[in-house]
Design a protein around this motif. Sequence first.
Motif, mmCIF file in Angstrom:
data_model
loop_
_atom_site.group_PDB
_atom_site.id
_atom_site.type_symbol
_atom_site.label_atom_id
_atom_site.label_comp_id
_atom_site.label_asym_id
_atom_site.label_seq_id
_atom_site.Cartn_x
_atom_site.Cartn_y
_atom_site.Cartn_z
ATOM 1 N N GLY A 1 -8.266 0.067 -0.359
ATOM 2 C CA GLY A 1 -9.292 -0.938 -0.101
ATOM 3 C C GLY A 1 -9.494 -1.927 -1.230
ATOM 4 O O GLY A 1 -10.266 -2.885 -1.085
ATOM 5 N N LYS A 2 -8.803 -1.732 -2.344
ATOM 6 C CA LYS A 2 -9.012 -2.616 -3.503
ATOM 7 C C LYS A 2 -8.452 -4.014 -3.269
ATOM 8 O O LYS A 2 -8.964 -4.998 -3.807
ATOM 9 C CB LYS A 2 -8.386 -1.981 -4.747
ATOM 10 C CG LYS A 2 -9.116 -0.707 -5.183
ATOM 11 C CD LYS A 2 -8.461 -0.034 -6.370
ATOM 12 C CE LYS A 2 -9.227 1.237 -6.748
ATOM 13 N NZ LYS A 2 -8.567 1.981 -7.849
ATOM 14 N N THR B 1 -2.814 -4.683 1.337
ATOM 15 C CA THR B 1 -2.620 -3.452 2.101
ATOM 16 C C THR B 1 -2.188 -3.767 3.525
ATOM 17 O O THR B 1 -1.252 -3.151 4.055
ATOM 18 C CB THR B 1 -3.925 -2.622 2.131
ATOM 19 O OG1 THR B 1 -4.219 -2.178 0.795
ATOM 20 C CG2 THR B 1 -3.781 -1.408 3.035
ATOM 21 N N LEU B 2 -2.832 -4.731 4.152
ATOM 22 C CA LEU B 2 -2.496 -5.093 5.528
ATOM 23 C C LEU B 2 -1.116 -5.722 5.615
ATOM 24 O O LEU B 2 -0.416 -5.578 6.622
ATOM 25 C CB LEU B 2 -3.544 -6.051 6.096
ATOM 26 C CG LEU B 2 -4.966 -5.478 6.228
ATOM 27 C CD1 LEU B 2 -5.911 -6.551 6.775
ATOM 28 C CD2 LEU B 2 -4.988 -4.260 7.127
ATOM 29 N N LEU B 3 -0.721 -6.413 4.559
ATOM 30 C CA LEU B 3 0.610 -7.024 4.528
ATOM 31 C C LEU B 3 1.694 -5.955 4.472
ATOM 32 O O LEU B 3 2.768 -6.108 5.061
ATOM 33 C CB LEU B 3 0.716 -7.945 3.306
ATOM 34 C CG LEU B 3 1.967 -8.830 3.205
ATOM 35 C CD1 LEU B 3 2.003 -9.847 4.329
ATOM 36 C CD2 LEU B 3 2.002 -9.525 1.841
ATOM 37 N N GLU B 4 1.395 -4.838 3.812
ATOM 38 C CA GLU B 4 2.396 -3.798 3.578
ATOM 39 C C GLU B 4 2.306 -2.635 4.565
ATOM 40 O O GLU B 4 3.178 -1.770 4.570
ATOM 41 C CB GLU B 4 2.230 -3.245 2.148
ATOM 42 C CG GLU B 4 2.472 -4.280 1.060
ATOM 43 C CD GLU B 4 2.148 -3.762 -0.324
ATOM 44 O OE1 GLU B 4 1.563 -2.660 -0.423
ATOM 45 O OE2 GLU B 4 2.489 -4.457 -1.311
ATOM 46 N N ASN C 1 -13.452 1.974 6.176
ATOM 47 C CA ASN C 1 -14.155 2.498 5.010
ATOM 48 C C ASN C 1 -13.157 3.368 4.262
ATOM 49 O O ASN C 1 -12.836 4.472 4.696
ATOM 50 C CB ASN C 1 -15.376 3.312 5.432
ATOM 51 C CG ASN C 1 -16.181 3.805 4.244
ATOM 52 O OD1 ASN C 1 -16.060 3.283 3.138
ATOM 53 N ND2 ASN C 1 -16.990 4.825 4.455
ATOM 54 N N PHE C 2 -12.611 2.843 3.171
ATOM 55 C CA PHE C 2 -11.622 3.566 2.383
ATOM 56 C C PHE C 2 -12.341 4.496 1.414
ATOM 57 O O PHE C 2 -13.204 4.051 0.654
ATOM 58 C CB PHE C 2 -10.728 2.588 1.612
ATOM 59 C CG PHE C 2 -9.910 1.687 2.498
ATOM 60 C CD1 PHE C 2 -8.711 2.119 3.030
ATOM 61 C CD2 PHE C 2 -10.353 0.401 2.800
ATOM 62 C CE1 PHE C 2 -7.952 1.289 3.844
ATOM 63 C CE2 PHE C 2 -9.608 -0.437 3.623
ATOM 64 C CZ PHE C 2 -8.408 0.011 4.146
#
Length: 312
Positions: free
Chosen positions: A96-97, A102-105, A120-121
């Motif tokens: 979540g940072k 994150t969404l790209l990978e 919620n990470f």
Amino acid sequence: MNFNQQIISKNQQIILPLLNQKKVTLFIKREDLIHPYVSGNKFRKLKYNISEAIKLKKKSIVTFGGAFSNHIAATAVAGKLAGLKTFGIIRGDELGKNLAQTLLENDTLRVAYENGMKFNFVSRELYRQKNSFGFIEKMKNKWGDFYLIPEGGTNCLAVNGCKEILTEEDANFDYICCAVGTGGTISGLINSLKKHQKVIGFPALKGAFLSEEVKKYVVKREHWKLQKGYHFGGYAKYNEALINFINSFKEQTGILLDPIYTGKMLFGILDLIAKDTFKENTKILAIHTGGIQGIAGINQQLKSKNKEIIKV
């Protein structure tokens, strides 16, 4: 997608030299073709849970999962189709940072995000407390009244949905085989077995706890077993031999398997056949529980290590 509909999947016969040599018949039930994301056992597990959430007039669903959880993606898509908001508690606060990165990978989380799921990470330590009263109360304070679906989707309603995988036409099979994660799918299959049939489950993770999980949901204590030797090191673990097998199986049969669940199951089934575990003229039905959407994320990992990828 109508979650009240009765879906019957086709059975596809597998033709391989090994099967002909050992005189064993193998079919695969194509549950993976139900839907691109809410496929296989995910549709079965969510079907009655979605209906229950609507019946209770809940406006949202909360569930749990890891970064590459098929259940997370399926719940997000199913929730959107049913007009329900979805919230995912995701293991790994580091994800979540930088959400954009994150969404790209991560294709799985991107699919969930694009279908409206809010994340919620949480740290792995906090994630282990996810079933505690205090944890759930904090979520209610944050998101209001919601319908809770456990990690992997397994509960009594999910098991009832999985009972519908087998039909009367499947009564001519001697063995029903399935991959095992949280135990919901195999429990439903056991509860719908005919007297002459047996279920073999292929756990995708290590640990002796699965048998006890299954026993919580089954009414039959016999006619099933877990074949524990094909987890390839544990959940989400795989090696070059498994990837090669998946690619070879796709080339020979046209059926794509995933390396988390179905690839391990089919590897195990064919290995047991090669070892003469099944007598001649045995008829086996393997359940394809979907999970294909997760391959993109696995391939990203393989590419980063310059390894052979799964050919889709």
